[in-house]
Enzyme design. Structure first.
Site, PDB file in Angstrom:
ATOM      1  N   ARG A 133      -9.144 -10.879   9.205  1.00 22.84           N
ATOM      2  CA  ARG A 133      -8.532  -9.639   9.687  1.00 22.84           C
ATOM      3  C   ARG A 133      -8.617  -9.640  11.215  1.00 22.84           C
ATOM      4  O   ARG A 133      -9.652  -9.962  11.787  1.00 22.84           O
ATOM      5  CB  ARG A 133      -9.293  -8.430   9.167  1.00 22.84           C
ATOM      6  CG  ARG A 133      -9.364  -8.312   7.653  1.00 22.84           C
ATOM      7  CD  ARG A 133     -10.216  -7.101   7.322  1.00 22.84           C
ATOM      8  NE  ARG A 133     -10.466  -6.933   5.898  1.00 22.84           N
ATOM      9  CZ  ARG A 133     -11.475  -7.514   5.248  1.00 22.84           C
ATOM     10  NH1 ARG A 133     -12.304  -8.325   5.884  1.00 22.84           N
ATOM     11  NH2 ARG A 133     -11.652  -7.297   3.958  1.00 22.84           N
TER      12      ARG A 133
ATOM     13  N   CYS B  67       0.279 -26.958 -15.164  1.00 18.94           N
ATOM     14  CA  CYS B  67      -0.307 -25.624 -15.317  1.00 18.94           C
ATOM     15  C   CYS B  67       0.733 -24.536 -15.089  1.00 18.94           C
ATOM     16  O   CYS B  67       0.766 -23.545 -15.798  1.00 18.94           O
ATOM     17  CB  CYS B  67      -1.467 -25.426 -14.356  1.00 18.94           C
ATOM     18  SG  CYS B  67      -2.740 -26.683 -14.472  1.00 18.94           S
TER      19      CYS B  67
ATOM     20  N   HIS C  49       0.822  -1.204   0.000  1.00 11.98           N
ATOM     21  CA  HIS C  49       0.000   0.000   0.000  1.00 11.98           C
ATOM     22  C   HIS C  49       0.857   1.254   0.000  1.00 11.98           C
ATOM     23  O   HIS C  49       1.992   1.264   0.464  1.00 11.98           O
ATOM     24  CB  HIS C  49      -0.918  -0.002   1.222  1.00 11.98           C
ATOM     25  CG  HIS C  49      -2.060  -0.960   1.081  1.00 11.98           C
ATOM     26  ND1 HIS C  49      -3.144  -0.708   0.295  1.00 11.98           N
ATOM     27  CD2 HIS C  49      -2.265  -2.193   1.617  1.00 11.98           C
ATOM     28  CE1 HIS C  49      -3.978  -1.725   0.347  1.00 11.98           C
ATOM     29  NE2 HIS C  49      -3.466  -2.650   1.143  1.00 11.98           N
TER      30      HIS C  49
ATOM     31  N   CYS D 162       4.291 -30.201 -12.651  1.00 13.04           N
ATOM     32  CA  CYS D 162       3.059 -29.400 -12.545  1.00 13.04           C
ATOM     33  C   CYS D 162       2.843 -28.776 -13.903  1.00 13.04           C
ATOM     34  O   CYS D 162       3.623 -27.944 -14.345  1.00 13.04           O
ATOM     35  CB  CYS D 162       3.191 -28.317 -11.475  1.00 13.04           C
ATOM     36  SG  CYS D 162       1.926 -27.034 -11.557  1.00 13.04           S
TER      37      CYS D 162
END
Lengths: 417, 489
Positions: free
Chosen positions: B312, B409, B51, B407
């Protein structure tokens, strides 16, 4: 980078890939390579230890491993090159393949390519099943791998959601190994798998099949402890107040199969949203010249028998494309579209008049039913069928007269109840 | 009884950041983690956003530590080999009232020292991000994305390489202070410590309550997410946020590109009674898609490959507006107990700054002498999928396991799975493999790789099948063998 030049490269060593490769060899291709990502050939056949394979094709009922062995032996006799534990990571429009294995990177230049990547299982999130995220949730095919190939038991008290064939087979398999199979839950008003599997895997073992039901919640912090099932209405929405809790330690998902076409998309192959596989012409050639498709990456099949027949055709076409025998270039292409009552039709395009075979799937069960193929206002074929169900593919031959073909009208296939 | 100078409770991003900071010094540190791996709670289940600092009130601890953390992130991620992308974010306004809100957010951001804020009109937004539908937006260039679990794992593994002891599947069940020492009772036995750091996240009150009457409550607030298939990575390149809803203390349901190329929708916000209830719900799934489509109408309904939720750890209830500041402090009643409380968004961004803050407090309690042997750089974790062709060929030549893709993908090789299973923390669940190398995170959700990983666990790591777990001590994958076999005679 190791360079390879081949006539036909087949991506995938499952039943479709093997049949296509064998057929390519039979039709005169000298260098055929099969690229397989696992350490074995036959795809999921080795884990399908039940019988019933090959009945339509040869009249004999074989187990999965037995069926696979036939084609593996034919492939070996035809000197087909096999690359195991090799993952294709790139496919280009010009039919160049980049693959990787423990020897390094490989660049395979092919005159024609057959796509035979198979399909994958729809996951819990594809069906958006809410709840906690504990262990004990397996797709049916993965559970089958563990039980039949790795000798590992996945659970003791099992609920199966979805009545696809793999789920039905696994219901019986788990029961035979001492697990309690509480129920098979199907959101549709009819089973998704073949009728014979409903009878032989559920009814014969007293396993309840709950139609019009789905799993609406999963409980359990660490391992599955309980699932909630709910009845659904005509729009497949859960009906409030019909919730029932079932204690179990395992939830098996048999929610359908999705054709694997990430490589096809990489090569700019056009995909049909209805089948989830490449859009092909009557020779199984995709929208990219020289790239063919067959097996469950083209559309999901009911039985390996029908799949092998189709794959052989792809193998043959892949050779004809190189030698140009029997391959006339027509400028006109007509489209084949599913009409009333039809979920999809393969092939999606036809580029010559004459005899063509259509494979189609019904939207819902109907009996009796009339299958009709039209081109504009002209009826090409009308045929009465005893019944049609989504779980059984319908295969039908038609003859397109040259005049109809020249009119360029799309063919519409309908199932009228 | 084992003695450590510092005992950290909780191996989330906060506990791991503090552990890694402490590992610079000549001090003995232990981390107790109740899960089977670090990042087993909120640190793995969040948006992964770095952020900018526009969302916290000026002069709050959240604002200061967010802006500080944001500035520290790049170099920290560089040292640890954790990916970071400064993709920026749009806060989009759907009407005139919301445009006024953008002005407010811009002022708050500027007073918090956030650079580069700019309000764009509809055309300005479309120019940068054509799939957004809005009247205008605040452009925040200093917002970025990272992988929250990779960061936590890297912090913890780097700390472990610098001699911090991590004890997984070790739950603290009792805490007493006697004669200047803490006695920490755990499910793996008792320990003595001089300083205890409470970084237990949503469980932080339980830890405090073992020593004193807590002066706060924790109000768990669940946030659910949907993960979209990588083939939809073109939807947005930057993050897309709504104007924050009033009076809930959350930022609203947003659309976030992940560092790996998926798109995240979420999180929802639902205050719940139980602090471990990380379920997903049909209601939230429907609501997430609806809200996402309001901002980006082309979001598809049928591209979800996974759903998850995180909790949270809020210090304010819904009735009180849901917003409270971080608390980073030594307990007044129990000297030596350092509480890190109420860490929710922007906790991931602030983590490096929170760790510095905590170290400051610890330095007043025990002597912190830098040690010469500290290694700040972590060996770069190679990913087959991220390598160039020539590099791939070289790696395979060195170790053929680089050529075995297990794997499909995410194109993860056997070597990467082996490396993940050899981690210095000793975490060996299916999830610990997944979070380290991405095997199982793609569209087939482990359908192809799970049997391969189980094979590697069995054959190369000697694990018994009944000991193989999904993610936590009792999340066993199997019930045993189908048939008993005598292996190798």
């Amino acid at each position: 980078m190791v360079e390879h030049l081949v006539d036909v490269a087949v991506i995938g060593g499952g039943p479709a890939g093997l049949a296509a490769a064998v057929s390519a060899g039979e039709h005169g291709a000298e260098q055929v390579v099969v690229i397989e990502r696992n350490s074995w050939l036959g795809g999921i056949l080795p884990q399908c230890i039940h019988d019933g394979f090959g009945v339509e094709e040869t009249g004999k009922s074989l187990t999965g491993p037995e069926y696979a062995e036939q084609y593996i032996n034919m492939a070996l006799q035809k000197n087909i090159q096999i690359m195991l534990e090799t993952m294709v990571i790139e496919l280009r429009e010009n039919r160049e393949i980049v693959a990787v294995n423990s020897n390094g990177l490989h660049n395979i230049k092919a005159k024609s390519v057959v796509l035979a990547m198979g399909c994958r299982e729809r996951t819990r999130w594809g069906a958006m099943i809410p709840g906690t995220r504990p262990s004990g949730i397996y797709t049916a095919g993965v559970a089958q791998t563990f039980i039949n190939l790795q000798n590992i038991m996945v659970g003791r008290k099992v609920v199966i959601v979805g009545s696809g064939d793999v789920g039905l087979i696994m219901a019986r398999r788990l029961k035979l190994e001492g697990a309690e199979v509480v129920a098979v839950v199907e959101i549709l008003p009819y089973p998704s798998g073949l009728l014979r599997n409903v009878v032989q895997c559920l009814e014969d073992y007293d396993i309840p099949l709950l139609l019009n039901h789905t799993v609406t919640n999963i409980e359990g912090k660490e391992r599955v402890e309980e699932v909630t099932i709910s009845q659904v209405d005509g729009n497949m929405k859960p009906i409030l107040g019909t919730e029932k809790q079932i204690k179990c330690d395992t939830l098996l998902l048999s929610l359908g199969l999705i054709p694997e076409n990430e490589l096809s998309r990489m090569a700019m192959v056009e995909i049909d949203d209805r089948t989830g596989g490449p859009s092909v012409n009557q020779e199984l050639e995709t929208s990219v010249p020289g790239i063919f498709a067959c097996g469950n990456c083209l559309h999901v099949h009911d039985t390996v028998d029908m799949l092998s027949v189709e794959a052989k055709k792809a193998g043959k076409s892949a050779v004809e494309c190189i030698t140009n025998t029997g391959r006339k270039q027509y400028e006109t292409v007509i489209h084949v579209v599913p009409g009333e009552g039809v979920r999809y039709v393969v092939p999606q395009r036809i580029n010559r008049p004459g005899k063509v075979e259509l494979m189609l799937r019904a939207k819902k069960p109907m009996e009796p039913v009339v299958l009709q193929v039209t081109a504009g206002k002209r009826i090409i074929l009308t045929k009465k069928l005893r019944c049609a169900t989504p779980s059984s593919m319908i295969k039908i031959g038609i003859v397109i007269p040259p005049r109809v073909f020249a009119s360029r009208a799309a063919l519409e296939v309908r199932l009228i109840g | 009884m084992k003695k450590f100078q510092v005992a950290i409770i909780g191996g989330g991003v906060i506990g791991s950041s503090i552990a890694r900071e402490l590992s610079r010094y000549d001090v003995s540190v232990v981390v107790f983690e109740s899960g089977s791996d670090v990042a087993s709670q909120a640190s793995k289940a969040n948006s992964g956003v770095i952020h900018s600092g526009i969302n916290s009130p000026p002069y709050s601890l959240k604002a200061r530590l967010c802006v500080e953390g944001n500035r520290m992130f790049q170099s920290l991620a560089g040292e640890l080999g954790v990916p970071v992308k400064w993709v920026g974010k749009f806060v989009v306004a759907g009407n005139e009232d919301e445009i006024a809100e953008l002005e407010h957010l811009k002022r708050v951001g500027e007073s918090n020292g956030v650079p580069g804020l700019e309000i764009l009109d509809e055309a300005g937004v479309k120019k940068k991000e054509k799939n957004i539908s809005c009247r205008g937006a605040l452009w925040v260039p200093t917002a970025g994305i990272t992988s929250p679990y990779q960061l936590t794992i890297a912090l913890a593994e780097n700390a472990a390489e610098n001699n911090v002891k991590f004890l997984l599947e070790t739950k603290v069940i009792g805490l007493k202070k006697q004669a200047q020492k803490f006695f920490v009772n755990t499910t793996k036995g008792g320990f003595l410590a001089d300083v205890v750091v409470n970084a237990a996240g949503v469980f932080c009150r339980d830890i405090v309550a073992m020593l004193e009457e807590p002066d706060f409550n924790v109000y768990p607030c669940r946030g659910e997410y949907l993960v979209l298939d990588k083939s939809y990575s073109w939807l947005v390149r930057s993050m897309v946020y709504p104007v924050p809803p009033k009076h809930t203390g959350v930022l609203g349901i947003h659309i976030t590109p992940t560092i790996e190329g998926n798109i995240l929708l979420g999180p929802s916000a639902e205050f719940i009674n139980e602090d471990e209830d990380t379920r997903t719900t049909r209601e939230a799934m429907i609501s997430l898609l609806k809200h996402a489509k309001e901002m980006v109408p082309v979001v598809p309904d049928n591209a979800v490959i996974n759903a998850y939720s995180g909790i949270r750890s809020k210090l304010a209830s819904a009735e009180n507006g849901g917003w409270a500041d971080f608390r980073i402090e030594e307990s007044r009643n129990t000297p030596g107990l350092i509480n890190i409380l109420g860490i929710e968004s922007p906790g991931l961004t602030a983590a490096p700054a929170i760790a510095k803050e905590a170290i400051g407090i610890i330095a007043g309690l025990i002597v912190l002498k830098e040690k010469g042997s500290f290694k700040s750089n972590r060996a770069r974790v190679n990913r087959f999928s991220g390598l160039l062709e020539t590099e791939r060929a070289k790696m395979i030549e060195k170790d053929s396991k680089w050529g075995r893709v297990v794997c499909r993908c995410e194109q993860v090789t056997e070597r990467e799975v082996t490396d993940a299973l050899s981690n210095p923390l000793g975490a060996r669940t299916l999830s610990s493999v997944k979070y380290r190398c991405r095997a199982g995170m793609g569209r087939c959700q482990g359908g192809f790789c799970t049997p391969h990983i189980v094979r590697i666990m069995k054959d190369n790591f000697g694990m018994d099948v009944i000991d193989i777990k999904l993610k936590s001590p009792n999340s066993t994958l199997f019930t045993g063998r189908v048939r008993e076999v005598r292996e190798h005679g």
